[in-house]
Scaffold this active site. Structure first.
Site, PDB file in Angstrom:
ATOM      1  N   TYR A  42      -4.606   4.008  -5.965  1.00 40.71           N
ATOM      2  CA  TYR A  42      -4.435   3.900  -7.410  1.00 40.71           C
ATOM      3  C   TYR A  42      -5.704   3.369  -8.091  1.00 40.71           C
ATOM      4  O   TYR A  42      -5.904   3.593  -9.283  1.00 40.71           O
ATOM      5  CB  TYR A  42      -3.282   2.937  -7.740  1.00 40.71           C
ATOM      6  CG  TYR A  42      -1.890   3.504  -7.572  1.00 40.71           C
ATOM      7  CD1 TYR A  42      -1.663   4.787  -7.085  1.00 40.71           C
ATOM      8  CD2 TYR A  42      -0.779   2.739  -7.923  1.00 40.71           C
ATOM      9  CE1 TYR A  42      -0.387   5.288  -6.932  1.00 40.71           C
ATOM     10  CE2 TYR A  42       0.511   3.228  -7.779  1.00 40.71           C
ATOM     11  CZ  TYR A  42       0.715   4.492  -7.278  1.00 40.71           C
ATOM     12  OH  TYR A  42       1.993   4.981  -7.138  1.00 40.71           O
ATOM     13  N   CYS A  73       1.396  -3.747  -4.976  1.00 39.16           N
ATOM     14  CA  CYS A  73       0.112  -3.092  -5.196  1.00 39.16           C
ATOM     15  C   CYS A  73      -0.634  -3.898  -6.254  1.00 39.16           C
ATOM     16  O   CYS A  73      -0.123  -4.060  -7.367  1.00 39.16           O
ATOM     17  CB  CYS A  73       0.344  -1.660  -5.678  1.00 39.16           C
ATOM     18  SG  CYS A  73      -1.151  -0.774  -6.195  1.00 39.16           S
ATOM     19  N   THR A  75      -3.356  -3.174  -7.897  1.00 37.60           N
ATOM     20  CA  THR A  75      -3.787  -2.344  -9.020  1.00 37.60           C
ATOM     21  C   THR A  75      -2.632  -2.052  -9.967  1.00 37.60           C
ATOM     22  O   THR A  75      -2.777  -2.116 -11.189  1.00 37.60           O
ATOM     23  CB  THR A  75      -4.397  -1.026  -8.511  1.00 37.60           C
ATOM     24  OG1 THR A  75      -5.509  -1.324  -7.666  1.00 37.60           O
ATOM     25  CG2 THR A  75      -4.869  -0.164  -9.665  1.00 37.60           C
ATOM     26  N   CYS A 183      -5.991  -6.315  -2.098  1.00 36.56           N
ATOM     27  CA  CYS A 183      -5.268  -5.045  -1.986  1.00 36.56           C
ATOM     28  C   CYS A 183      -4.303  -5.199  -0.824  1.00 36.56           C
ATOM     29  O   CYS A 183      -4.678  -5.744   0.230  1.00 36.56           O
ATOM     30  CB  CYS A 183      -6.243  -3.893  -1.726  1.00 36.56           C
ATOM     31  SG  CYS A 183      -5.445  -2.312  -1.329  1.00 36.56           S
TER      32      CYS A 183
END
Length: 259
Positions: A42, A73, A75, A183
């Site tokens: 992403y 996640c 992001t 991440c």
């Protein structure tokens, strides 16, 4: 409602690192995990695209009766969680890099942050970094290519090792003593990172903190599953589930699902 599943989604298999922490802390909870590997990573996508993908994942999890959703996640959290909380009634648990503990505990006043572009350029990341890491030497590194290698099953490949060496080099030059993994794919890199980093460098990720927050929110909303029945644990990928299966092990089954 308390026996309804916890929903978890990520842009691929990385969020299984978060799922493992949640399952360890809350072993009786039913869970549904979505790996949106088709759209991984992403990080390079624009904010609106990330919101659209997060909405798609959320809608699917809600259609399966999820009582709470973990956005596994970084992001998606930094770009979409505010939108999700405004438009849906279920509680959402987000993830952001563990800058605060690293910045508070560093003795060298130097920390490294390995994250995706989408996380590093987000407003939430900027605010958190400014709040806790002001006055510290912070080396931010976009982990471009890492997620793609992991999703391709090349976790321990020479290509991965070479990539990590290049990303760690500027951090080692300033003598970092903390490396923040920004991440959810990256905790799977810890064995390789430990080989490449000096022993004094501590590696931090957000997994345990997310699991504790999930439990706290379930308790607050009266949604904690008190059943002692064997939980139903579902794992879905919209690409070949064999890669996710390799991260889960034989005790769990990853399935293909079109979404």
């Amino acid at each position: 409602m308390s026996t309804n599943p916890i929903g978890i989604f990520d842009s691929g298999v990385g969020g299984t690192s978060i799922w493992k922490e949640v399952h360890q802390l809350l072993p009786h909870e039913n869970t549904i995990y979505l790996a949106d590997s088709r759209n991984a990573p992403y990080g390079p996508k624009g904010k609106q695209a990330i919101i659209d993908l997060s909405v798609k994942n959320t809608e699917l999890l809600l259609s399966k009766g999820c009582k709470l959703i973990v956005v596994a996640c970084n992001t998606a959290t930094t770009n979409a969680i505010d939108y999700l909380r405004q438009h849906y009634e279920v509680p959402f648990i987000g993830i952001e890099p563990a800058i605060k503990p690293a910045a508070l505990q560093t003795e060298h006043n130097a920390i490294g942050i390995l994250a995706t572009k989408g996380t590093l350029t987000s407003t939430l990341f900027s605010k958190t970094s400014e709040l806790y890491a002001n006055g510290k030497t912070v080396i931010e590194q976009d982990g471009k290519g890492i997620v793609e290698l992991i999703e391709s099953g090349e976790l321990y490949s020479e290509a991965m090792r070479s990539l990590l060496e290049s990303y760690l080099e500027p951090m080692l030059k300033v003598n970092i003593d903390y490396l923040v993994l920004g991440c959810t794919h990256y905790p799977y890199l810890i064995p390789v990172l430990q080989e490449l980093l000096p022993q004094h460098v501590k590696i931090i990720d957000s997994g345990k903190a997310v699991a504790k927050q999930t439990k706290a929110v379930l308790e607050r909303h009266g949604l904690l599953n008190t059943s002692t029945e064997k939980p139903k644990l579902k794992f879905y990928s919209n690409t070949d589930p064999k890669v996710m299966q390799s991260f889960l092990g034989d005790a769990f089954v990853a399935e293909y699902l079109e979404f």
